[in-house]
Design an enzyme around this catalytic site. Structure first.
Site, PDB file in Angstrom:
ATOM      1  N   ASP A 153     -12.592  -7.380  20.772  1.00 36.45           N
ATOM      2  CA  ASP A 153     -11.736  -7.371  21.968  1.00 36.45           C
ATOM      3  C   ASP A 153     -12.474  -6.799  23.178  1.00 36.45           C
ATOM      4  O   ASP A 153     -12.343  -7.318  24.287  1.00 36.45           O
ATOM      5  CB  ASP A 153     -10.466  -6.559  21.699  1.00 36.45           C
ATOM      6  CG  ASP A 153      -9.579  -6.500  22.921  1.00 36.45           C
ATOM      7  OD1 ASP A 153      -9.110  -7.564  23.370  1.00 36.45           O
ATOM      8  OD2 ASP A 153      -9.368  -5.382  23.446  1.00 36.45           O
ATOM      9  N   CYS A 189       0.833  -1.200   0.000  1.00 38.08           N
ATOM     10  CA  CYS A 189       0.000   0.000   0.000  1.00 38.08           C
ATOM     11  C   CYS A 189       0.868   1.251   0.000  1.00 38.08           C
ATOM     12  O   CYS A 189       1.832   1.338   0.750  1.00 38.08           O
ATOM     13  CB  CYS A 189      -0.916   0.022   1.226  1.00 38.08           C
ATOM     14  SG  CYS A 189      -2.358  -0.989   1.029  1.00 38.08           S
ATOM     15  N   HIS A 190       0.481   2.202  -0.831  1.00 35.02           N
ATOM     16  CA  HIS A 190       1.184   3.480  -0.867  1.00 35.02           C
ATOM     17  C   HIS A 190       0.745   4.341   0.312  1.00 35.02           C
ATOM     18  O   HIS A 190      -0.450   4.392   0.618  1.00 35.02           O
ATOM     19  CB  HIS A 190       0.862   4.231  -2.158  1.00 35.02           C
ATOM     20  CG  HIS A 190       1.401   3.583  -3.378  1.00 35.02           C
ATOM     21  ND1 HIS A 190       0.741   2.567  -4.026  1.00 35.02           N
ATOM     22  CD2 HIS A 190       2.546   3.791  -4.067  1.00 35.02           C
ATOM     23  CE1 HIS A 190       1.456   2.187  -5.072  1.00 35.02           C
ATOM     24  NE2 HIS A 190       2.556   2.903  -5.123  1.00 35.02           N
ATOM     25  N   GLU A 210      -7.605   1.073   2.518  1.00 32.88           N
ATOM     26  CA  GLU A 210      -7.684   1.852   3.754  1.00 32.88           C
ATOM     27  C   GLU A 210      -9.067   1.724   4.391  1.00 32.88           C
ATOM     28  O   GLU A 210      -9.189   1.558   5.605  1.00 32.88           O
ATOM     29  CB  GLU A 210      -7.340   3.322   3.478  1.00 32.88           C
ATOM     30  CG  GLU A 210      -5.888   3.589   3.215  1.00 32.88           C
ATOM     31  CD  GLU A 210      -5.379   3.180   1.836  1.00 32.88           C
ATOM     32  OE1 GLU A 210      -4.166   3.250   1.602  1.00 32.88           O
ATOM     33  OE2 GLU A 210      -6.194   2.768   0.964  1.00 32.88           O
TER      34      GLU A 210
END
Length: 134
Positions: free
Chosen positions: A113, A63-64, A99
């Protein structure tokens, strides 16, 4: 990484989603009433998801790194399901779909969690790209 030097900047948008399913109504009630021992599930998971969006290129090698111009994370309750929606915008040479999906995944994982002490039946599913433009 893929060579994007020949591409022009343009508005890029992506919407991704994920689903967190709990096994009992008491878990949903605890989320709604903000009585989960680890804190406000929606606010903590939103913060984690926003951080994940910004840090995607740090954990996914191809990923950039790119500027995030806008990001929003929303939650909707549907029975025993919590649907997470993540929208990301940038003005850059490459899209923001990874993203957005990374943000959805980390938002869901943070919720998992936080809820696991209350509910051993929490599941994450359907992390997917809903829409992309640009």
């Amino acid at each position: 990484m893929v060579n994007i030097t020949h591409k022009s900047n343009s508005l890029r948008e992506a919407i991704a989603s994920a689903t967190v399913t709990v096994s009992k109504q008491a878990t949903i009630d605890a989320v709604k009433n903000k009585t989960v021992p680890k804190g406000d599930v929606f606010e903590f998971s939103r913060a984690a998801g926003l951080l994940a969006i910004k840090k995607t290129s740090d954990v996914i090698p191809d990923c950039h790194p790119l500027p995030i111009e806008f990001a929003t994370i929303t939650h909707a309750i549907d029975g025993l399901k919590i649907i997470i929606a993540v929208e990301v915008h940038t003005i850059y040479k490459t899209g923001v779909e990874v993203e957005a999906m990374h943000g959805a995944a980390i938002t869901a994982l943070t919720m998992y969690d936080m809820l696991k002490p209350l509910d051993k039946g929490v599941e994450i599913s359907n992390i997917k790209l809903e829409n992309k433009k640009g």
